[in-house]
Design an enzyme around this catalytic site. Structure first.
Site, short mmCIF file in Angstrom:
data_model
loop_
_atom_site.label_atom_id
_atom_site.label_comp_id
_atom_site.label_asym_id
_atom_site.label_seq_id
_atom_site.Cartn_x
_atom_site.Cartn_y
_atom_site.Cartn_z
N PHE A 134 37.53 32.82 -70.27
CA PHE A 134 37.73 31.96 -69.02
C PHE A 134 39.02 31.03 -69.26
O PHE A 134 39.41 30.70 -70.23
CB PHE A 134 36.49 30.96 -69.00
CG PHE A 134 36.61 30.07 -68.09
CD1 PHE A 134 35.80 30.53 -66.68
CD2 PHE A 134 36.75 28.74 -68.18
CE1 PHE A 134 35.82 29.53 -65.71
CE2 PHE A 134 36.72 27.94 -67.13
CZ PHE A 134 36.08 28.37 -65.81
N ASP A 205 31.27 30.57 -76.43
CA ASP A 205 30.96 29.61 -75.19
C ASP A 205 29.77 30.32 -74.53
O ASP A 205 29.86 31.32 -74.03
CB ASP A 205 32.40 29.93 -74.48
CG ASP A 205 32.12 28.80 -73.18
OD1 ASP A 205 31.00 28.50 -72.58
OD2 ASP A 205 33.43 28.45 -72.76
N TYR A 230 26.29 22.51 -65.80
CA TYR A 230 25.98 22.43 -64.44
C TYR A 230 25.62 23.75 -63.85
O TYR A 230 25.56 23.97 -62.66
CB TYR A 230 27.29 21.62 -63.72
CG TYR A 230 28.37 22.12 -64.01
CD1 TYR A 230 29.18 23.32 -63.50
CD2 TYR A 230 29.28 21.46 -65.01
CE1 TYR A 230 30.38 23.81 -63.90
CE2 TYR A 230 30.48 21.86 -65.27
CZ TYR A 230 31.05 22.80 -64.85
OH TYR A 230 32.36 23.15 -64.98
N LYS A 231 25.78 24.94 -64.80
CA LYS A 231 25.52 26.23 -64.10
C LYS A 231 23.91 26.41 -64.18
O LYS A 231 23.36 25.89 -63.65
CB LYS A 231 26.40 27.33 -65.00
CG LYS A 231 27.95 27.05 -64.43
CD LYS A 231 28.76 27.88 -65.56
CE LYS A 231 30.37 27.33 -65.20
NZ LYS A 231 31.16 27.52 -66.24
N ARG A 379 31.12 37.90 -56.27
CA ARG A 379 30.40 37.77 -57.16
C ARG A 379 29.17 37.08 -56.74
O ARG A 379 29.12 36.13 -56.17
CB ARG A 379 31.42 36.59 -58.26
CG ARG A 379 30.58 36.30 -59.77
CD ARG A 379 31.43 35.46 -60.71
NE ARG A 379 31.18 34.20 -60.06
CZ ARG A 379 31.27 32.86 -61.08
NH1 ARG A 379 31.69 33.25 -62.06
NH2 ARG A 379 31.08 31.75 -60.31
C1 LIG Z 1 32.54 26.83 -66.32
C2 LIG Z 1 33.19 27.18 -67.64
C3 LIG Z 1 33.79 26.35 -68.20
C4 LIG Z 1 33.76 24.80 -67.67
O1 LIG Z 1 34.52 23.99 -68.28
P1 LIG Z 1 34.62 22.30 -68.09
O2 LIG Z 1 35.50 21.75 -68.80
O3 LIG Z 1 33.09 21.96 -68.21
O4 LIG Z 1 35.19 22.30 -66.66
C5 LIG Z 1 34.34 26.54 -69.38
N1 LIG Z 1 34.25 27.75 -69.79
C6 LIG Z 1 33.53 28.67 -69.20
C7 LIG Z 1 33.42 29.98 -70.04
C8 LIG Z 1 32.84 28.41 -68.13
O5 LIG Z 1 32.20 29.37 -67.63
#
Ligand SMILES: *Cc1c(COP(=O)(O)O)cnc(C)c1O
Length: 405
Positions: A134, A205, A230-231, A379
Site C-alpha cells: 500500500f 498491516d 474504518y474498513k 475492485r
Molecule cells: C487503508 C489502509 C491504510 C490507511 O492508512 P491511514 O493512515 O489510516 O489513512 C494503510 N495501510 C493499508 C494497507 C491500508 O489498506
C-alpha cells in the site's frame, strides 16, 4: 464453504443465490447496519457501513461531554479507551489482552513501529517490504529512511522474491497481509518464520484482513502489527487505527513518538520521559474519543459473531462472484486478477478491464457500489456481515449490462 455444493455443470441461477441467503448463518447481521434495503455495497473494504448503534454512542458522548466536562476522562473511561478497546480488537486478531492499543492512523502507527523495530534490532539496516505494498506504507518507510540519513534503508522487492530477500541485515519485514489491489493473501506464518530464522522482526498491516479473516498474530509469532479501523471493522470515516506489540518486546520497546500519554505518570508533568509499562508506551497523545466510540460500535458487532463463520462466508461470496463472472462475462474482456485459490484470497475480487473506470461509474448509477483503482481495476469488496449472496448475482448481472450497453 457454502456454495461449493452448487452443481457447476448446469450453471448458476439466481435461485442458487436465494437459497444461499436463506441458509446463511449470518443473515441476521445485516440488520445491525443502517443500509438501504436496495443498496448493494461492495466497497466496505474502503469505508465500512454504519452500525445502527453508532449514532446513539456519539450522542451519549456528546451528553457526557456537556454534563460532566473534564470528569469524563476518568468517570466515563475516555482516557482508557485506547487500551480497553485495544483489548477487544485483540480478540479479532489473535492477540492477548494488553498487546493492542487503539488510536492514531495506520500510517502514524506504522511510523511508530518501524522506529520500534529499528531500536529492537540495532546494527541492522534493512526495512524489507513488497514493491506493491500500500503506497502509504511505502511512503512512511521511505520517510524513516530519510530521517535516519540512510542508516535505515528500504528494500522493496516483488512478492515472489520476498522469502529469499530476508538476510542478516534485515531489521524488519513489513508486509500487508492482503493486497489492496488484487486481494492476494500472504502466508503470514511462513513469512514470519522465515524472518525469525534470520533474526528479523515482522510488522504486518492487517487493514484488509482483520474482521474478515481469522488473523492469528501470536499463533504465528508475529512481533508487530497495525491495522485500519474504518474498513472491515466498520469504525466510521477516519476512525482510529490500532497497533500490536507482542508481549516479549514490551520491556525493551522504544518508539519515536514518545508523547505524554505514553508516560508512566502523565499527570506528574515530569520534564523527563519515562515510558509507561507495556504496550501503553506506544500511546502518543490524547485519544480521539468520538472516533474510538464509533470504532467500538463496529468492533462490538464483530465480537457477536464467529470469525470462522465470517471467513467462510467471505470465501463463499468471493468464490461465487468469480464463478459467476466466468459464467456470464467471458465475452466481455474481463480478467480476474484475484487469486482463485481460497487460501490465497482476501475478501475482495479485482477485475482488470480497459474501461474499468466507466464501468464502475455505470454500476454506481445502478445502485451497485464498487471501487475503481487506477489504471484499470474494478475492485469489489465483500463484507460478510452485510453483503448478501443475491448481491453477488445482482452485481454481476448489472456489470454484464453495463459492459454491453
Ligand atoms: C487503508 C489502509 C491504510 C490507511 O492508512 P491511514 O493512515 O489510516 O489513512 C494503510 N495501510 C493499508 C494497507 C491500508 O489498506
Amino acid at each position: 464453504v457454502p456454495g461449493s455444493e452448487v452443481d457447476v455443470t448446469v450453471g448458476l441461477t439466481e435461485d442458487d443465490f436465494r437459497v444461499l441467503d436463506a441458509g446463511d448463518s449470518l443473515n441476521c447481521a445485516r440488520d445491525k447496519f443502517d443500509l438501504q434495503d436496495e443498496s448493494i455495497y461492495l466497497d466496505g473494504n474502503s469505508l465500512g457501513a454504519m452500525p445502527r448503534s453508532a449514532p446513539a454512542r456519539l450522542a451519549e458522548i456528546a451528553r457526557d461531554w456537556r454534563t460532566d466536562l473534564n470528569r469524563g476522562w476518568t468517570e466515563h473511561g475516555w482516557l482508557d479507551l485506547p487500551l480497553t478497546l485495544g483489548d477487544k480488537i485483540a480478540q479479532l486478531i489473535g492477540a492477548d489482552p494488553g498487546e493492542v492499543v487503539a488510536g492514531d492512523s495506520t500510517s502514524v502507527n506504522l511510523f511508530k513501529l518501524l522506529g520500534t523495530a529499528l531500536c529492537l534490532r540495532p546494527g541492522r539496516r534493512t526495512i524489507l517490504t513488497e514493491d506493491a505494498n500500500f503506497p502509504s506504507d511505502l511512503y512512511i518507510a521511505r520517510g524513516v529512511e530519510r530521517m535516519t540519513g540512510g542508516a535505515a534503508r528500504v528494500k522493496a522487492v516483488p512478492r515472489g522474491d520476498l522469502a529469499d530477500a530476508i538476510d542478516d541485515d534485515t531489521a524488519i519485514l513489513m508486509l500487508t497481509q492482503a493486497d489492496f489491489r488484487t486481494g492476494h493473501l500472504h502466508d503470514m506464518a511462513a513469512l514470519t518464520r522465515g524472518a525469525a530464522e534470520h533474526g528479523a522482526l515482522t510488522l504486518w498491516d492487517l487493514s484488509h484482513t482483520a474482521g474478515v479473516h481469522p488473523v492469528d498474530l501470536n499463533g504465528c509469532d508475529v512481533d508487530l502489527a497495525v491495522g485500519c479501523g474504518y474498513k472491515y471493522l466498520n469504525g466510521g470515516p477516519g476512525a482510529p487505527a490500532y497497533l500490536f506489540v507482542a508481549r516479549r518486546h514490551h520491556d525493551t520497546l522504544e518508539q519515536p513518538l514518545s508523547g505524554w500519554l505514553g508516560h508512566e505518570q502523565p499527570f506528574l508533568f515530569d520534564t523527563e520521559y519515562r515510558p509507561a509499562t507495556g504496550v501503553a508506551r506506544t500511546i502518543c497523545g490524547t485519544p480521539s474519543v468520538f472516533g474510538l466510540a464509533t470504532l467500538e460500535a463496529g468492533v462490538d458487532i464483530l465480537l457477536e459473531h464467529d470469525i470462522t463463520e465470517i471467513h467462510r462466508k467471505s470465501t463463499a461470496l468471493t468464490g461465487m462472484f468469480i464463478r459467476l463472472i466466468d459464467q456470464e462475462c467471458t465475452a466481455d474482456g474481463f480478467r480476474i486478477v484475484t487469486p482463485r485459490k481460497d487460501e490465497r484470497r482476501g475478501s475482495q475480487v479485482s477485475i482488470v478491464h480497459p474501461d474499468a473506470e466507466r464501468f464502475i461509474a455505470g454500476l454506481a448509477d445502478r445502485g451497485v457500489v464498487g471501487d475503481f483503482r487506477a489504471p484499470n481495476i474494478l475492485r469489489f469488496g465483500f463484507a460478510p456481515l452485510y453483503v448478501r449472496y443475491t448481491d453477488v448475482w445482482e452485481a454481476v448481472t448489472q456489470l454484464k449490462d453495463v459492459a454491453r450497453a
